[in-house]
Design a protein around this motif. Sequence first.
Motif, PDB file in Angstrom:
ATOM      1  N   TRP A  71     -10.873  -6.874  28.156  1.00 18.72           N
ATOM      2  CA  TRP A  71     -11.975  -5.935  27.931  1.00 18.72           C
ATOM      3  C   TRP A  71     -11.637  -4.883  26.884  1.00 18.72           C
ATOM      4  N   LYS A  77     -13.196  -6.405  21.254  1.00 20.21           N
ATOM      5  CA  LYS A  77     -14.603  -6.138  20.957  1.00 20.21           C
ATOM      6  C   LYS A  77     -15.501  -7.337  21.250  1.00 20.21           C
ATOM      7  N   GLN A  90     -15.905  -7.550  24.993  1.00 14.42           N
ATOM      8  CA  GLN A  90     -16.739  -6.444  25.447  1.00 14.42           C
ATOM      9  C   GLN A  90     -18.216  -6.789  25.272  1.00 14.42           C
TER      10      GLN A  90
END
Length: 295
Positions: free
Chosen positions: A262, A265, A268
């Motif tokens: 996480w 990017k 995420q």
Amino acid sequence: MIRFSILTRLICFFALMLNLSGCQSLFFWPTPELVDSPKRFGFSYENVEFQSSDQTRLHGWYLSSTLSGENSRGTVYFLHGNATNLSYHIANLYWLTEYGWNVFIIDYRGYGRSEGEPDFQSVIQDASSGYQWLRDRGEENIIVIGQSLGGAIATGMLGLNQDIRVSGLILDSTFASHREIFRDILGKSWLFWGLQIPLSWSISDDYAPQNFIAALSHTPLLIVHSDADTVINKKHSESLYAQAGGVKRLWIAQDLQHGAIWQDKYWQQQLICQLAQWPKLMPAEHACSTSASQN
């Protein structure tokens, strides 16, 4: 993150030779001092103090969604890994507040400002009490994310408490069995390689995720792991996925170390997209596709 040391392994070895049971302390590496992550990452939080079922005083942070003019999408209840404390682990998910999610993270007993000493059973009780704090607050759409040891705690919390119902469960880099991950760690050391099986029997598997995962078929389940995880092999997540029923999905990241998914990017963004579609679970590569977002 799972951490062991040669010294504590030796202590466990001699405890076994003396016919003592346990060695659960190998799984817990708390630190009391909090780092200044709110200043570093620029988020605000509410200090939360509550009690576990045995009256042990616990501490957590509640981060509210930063989206103005909108109600929150729900709350991510984050159960962190075995080392340090919440002020280190919040870096994994604080950014979800920018996308409409509240984030609640607690320290189990013995971590940070939480009192007591951790063991497999008590930290599950602590997580259950944190869930109850959210329910008492009026939270309804709760998705639990358990990372590493936190995934084992999350699975135990849901498996042992049938009255706890959440909107979803995300297991990040979690092991299937306390005994098996202990065996895996010992197998990496020349000193203990030949003793990994007999020594592993000193570790209780009463609260192993593999004992509970099949009973969670009513809860949408996303399992995430990296193929480059050198601490907990992805075979653990694959095993849990195979045993799970109901709505489920397995994501395998590439070239990321333990606890780092996480912080990437790309991943995420996949998580943001997936949460927006919950409880429909998507393959990672399709989570943010135009067609997926329209369904």
